[in-house]
Motif scaffolding. Structure first.
Motif, PDB file in Angstrom:
ATOM      1  N   LEU A   1      -9.518  32.909  21.408  1.00  0.00           N
ATOM      2  CA  LEU A   1     -10.811  33.409  21.877  1.00  0.00           C
ATOM      3  C   LEU A   1     -11.133  32.949  23.303  1.00  0.00           C
ATOM      4  CD1 LEU A   1     -12.848  33.026  18.571  1.00  0.00           C
ATOM      5  CD2 LEU A   1     -11.915  35.121  19.582  1.00  0.00           C
TER       6      LEU A   1
ATOM      7  N   THR B   1      -9.081  44.709  11.937  1.00  0.00           N
ATOM      8  CA  THR B   1     -10.357  44.067  11.630  1.00  0.00           C
ATOM      9  C   THR B   1     -10.127  42.577  11.456  1.00  0.00           C
ATOM     10  OG1 THR B   1     -11.187  46.051  10.527  1.00  0.00           O
ATOM     11  CG2 THR B   1     -12.291  43.978   9.999  1.00  0.00           C
ATOM     12  N   ILE B   2     -10.964  41.796  12.097  1.00  0.00           N
ATOM     13  CA  ILE B   2     -10.942  40.344  11.953  1.00  0.00           C
ATOM     14  C   ILE B   2     -12.094  39.989  11.012  1.00  0.00           C
ATOM     15  CG2 ILE B   2     -11.172  38.140  13.153  1.00  0.00           C
ATOM     16  CD1 ILE B   2     -10.270  39.654  15.714  1.00  0.00           C
ATOM     17  N   GLN B   3     -11.775  39.257   9.936  1.00  0.00           N
ATOM     18  CA  GLN B   3     -12.834  38.905   8.982  1.00  0.00           C
ATOM     19  C   GLN B   3     -12.693  37.460   8.563  1.00  0.00           C
ATOM     20  OE1 GLN B   3     -11.874  42.246   6.438  1.00  0.00           O
ATOM     21  NE2 GLN B   3     -11.253  40.833   4.800  1.00  0.00           N
ATOM     22  N   SER B   4     -13.784  36.898   8.069  1.00  0.00           N
ATOM     23  CA  SER B   4     -13.813  35.477   7.744  1.00  0.00           C
ATOM     24  C   SER B   4     -13.189  35.160   6.394  1.00  0.00           C
ATOM     25  CB  SER B   4     -15.258  34.969   7.763  1.00  0.00           C
ATOM     26  OG  SER B   4     -16.026  35.665   6.798  1.00  0.00           O
TER      27      SER B   4
ATOM     28  N   THR C   1     -18.422  39.436   6.773  1.00  0.00           N
ATOM     29  CA  THR C   1     -18.444  38.981   8.160  1.00  0.00           C
ATOM     30  C   THR C   1     -17.152  39.423   8.817  1.00  0.00           C
ATOM     31  OG1 THR C   1     -17.609  36.845   7.439  1.00  0.00           O
ATOM     32  CG2 THR C   1     -19.983  37.015   7.809  1.00  0.00           C
TER      33      THR C   1
ATOM     34  N   VAL D   1     -15.272  41.997  11.989  1.00  0.00           N
ATOM     35  CA  VAL D   1     -15.386  42.704  13.269  1.00  0.00           C
ATOM     36  C   VAL D   1     -14.161  43.592  13.417  1.00  0.00           C
ATOM     37  CG1 VAL D   1     -15.443  42.465  15.781  1.00  0.00           C
ATOM     38  CG2 VAL D   1     -16.696  40.837  14.343  1.00  0.00           C
TER      39      VAL D   1
ATOM     40  N   ASP E   1     -15.926  42.551  21.811  1.00  0.00           N
ATOM     41  CA  ASP E   1     -15.374  42.189  20.504  1.00  0.00           C
ATOM     42  C   ASP E   1     -15.308  40.677  20.340  1.00  0.00           C
ATOM     43  OD1 ASP E   1     -15.095  44.857  19.855  1.00  0.00           O
ATOM     44  OD2 ASP E   1     -12.937  44.921  20.215  1.00  0.00           O
TER      45      ASP E   1
ATOM     46  N   VAL F   1     -17.165  38.375  17.467  1.00  0.00           N
ATOM     47  CA  VAL F   1     -16.468  37.403  16.633  1.00  0.00           C
ATOM     48  C   VAL F   1     -17.150  36.046  16.750  1.00  0.00           C
ATOM     49  CG1 VAL F   1     -14.311  36.098  16.356  1.00  0.00           C
ATOM     50  CG2 VAL F   1     -14.233  38.578  16.682  1.00  0.00           C
TER      51      VAL F   1
ATOM     52  N   LYS G   1     -20.516  35.625  14.753  1.00  0.00           N
ATOM     53  CA  LYS G   1     -20.499  35.698  13.277  1.00  0.00           C
ATOM     54  C   LYS G   1     -20.392  34.324  12.653  1.00  0.00           C
ATOM     55  CE  LYS G   1     -20.382  40.240  12.937  1.00  0.00           C
ATOM     56  NZ  LYS G   1     -21.085  41.116  12.106  1.00  0.00           N
TER      57      LYS G   1
END
Length: 180
Positions: free
Chosen positions: A113, A137-140, A147, A149, A173, A177, A180
């Motif tokens: 990041l 998709t990036i998710q937790s 959550t 993105v 983006d 991230v 969140k």
């Protein structure tokens, strides 16, 4: 006896020399009944066949090229050439052809990041230009997208085909991230 390095693949039966030819390096073999040899392609050799040379993409552009060191008969006689255009080599196309129908799998990814980079690692070669960042998709959590993105865009960093694809994701983006 068999020497794997005596076997190569070419895109046509007129290739002389080693251009547009992929030779096997570290694959293994087994002999089923004395008349057939099964080659178990190593990952390295399989990736070489899938490389941008476009070898063995179909039955009509997949020819085996054997030199005399590849195999001998029971009396020790080496395989003989049959194609006059090939000088020291035998060319043959496959009796059966099974195309690659196995989709690539993401084995890991790195998300940086600070530099806005995401690198995806795959279990086989992929075409870098076929990657569609807006499908990622990036998710937790792997079980919930509460959550999450979905990427809206990116710039390619790696443009060569390979087992990794690196893209620079857009600032918006990254901000999503981080929020969140």
């Amino acid at each position: 006896s068999i020497s794997i390095t005596g076997l190569a693949f070419a895109s046509d039966s007129t290739t002389i020399g080693w251009s547009n030819v992929v030779g096997l390096t570290n694959s293994t073999h087994s002999i089923n009944n004395g008349l057939q040899v099964q080659i178990n392609l190593s990952s390295y050799d399989l990736d070489a066949l899938k490389s941008p040379l476009y070898l063995c993409k179909s039955l009509v552009n997949c020819y085996a090229r054997l030199n005399s060191s590849f195999i001998q008969d029971m009396s020790g006689n080496p395989v003989q050439q049959v194609a006059s255009t090939s000088t020291n080599f035998v060319f043959n196309y496959p009796a059966a052809y099974f195309p690659d129908n196995t989709p690539p799998v993401i084995t890991a990814f790195d998300l940086d990041l600070n530099s806005y980079l995401i690198t995806f690692m795959f279990n086989e070669l992929v075409r870098a230009n076929s990657f569609k960042p807006t499908t990622a998709t990036i998710q937790s959590s792997p079980y919930s997208n509460a959550t999450a993105v979905t990427l809206t865009g990116s710039n390619f960093i790696s443009v060569q085909d390979g087992t990794t694809v690196t893209v620079q994701i857009v600032v918006s983006d990254v901000q999503l991230v981080l929020s969140k």
